[in-house]
Design a protein around this motif. Sequence first.
Motif: not given
Length: 223
Positions: A196-223
């Motif tokens: 359960p903690p691993a799922r919570w960390v993946n859903a509320w921390i790792l996925r948002p961080i990965a999604e934010t990083t993807r969007r920033v890289l897309a906005a900068l044209g690096l992806r």
Amino acid sequence: MSAREEVQPLPGWLAWPIRVLAVIFVVPVKLAWDGLGWVLAQLWKYVGAPLTKYVIQPFLYYVIWLPLRWITLYLLWIPLRWITVNVLWTPLVWFVKYVLAPVAEGIWWLLRATAPFWYLLGRILLEAARAVGWAMTRIYRYVLTPIGKAIALVWRWVVVPIGLAIAWAWNHSVVLLWRYLVVVPVRFVWQYLVVPPARWVNAWILRPIAETTRRVLAALGLR
């Protein structure tokens, strides 16, 4: 057969023309065929038969068969016979007469001269085989059989019960302790304290961080 089905004869005015036409066309053909047969028979009698008898047969006999026979006789059969008799048969006879026959005679004389020795050796080997067979029978009956029965008895009444007791003790001690002291606690900790903690960390921390990083890289044209 009824009267209507019977073949009615041709009328006279039609039968006579047909007979005349048959005589006109059939009789000449038959006469020509008979004449051809007579001509061929006369040709064979006075030309073909004499030609075959006095020309073709002598030619085949004297020009083809007789030379071929003499060639086969003097160039093949006589040399082959000479080679067989003088090159193969005579040395073979000499070898058999002066080599094989003396060797065979010597071997036969040696066997006859040493016959008592071979007889004594055979008797000794026979008695030795009988003694070995008697000893093996006694060993099998009085040694191997009791040992086998004793081993079977020990296996059945000692080894098997001890093995069953050890298996029962193992299943009801070590297996149960391993299951309830290790497997069940580890499974509980994994299912309720880790997953359960691993799922919570993946859903509320790792996925948002990965999604934010993807969007920033897309906005900068690096992806």
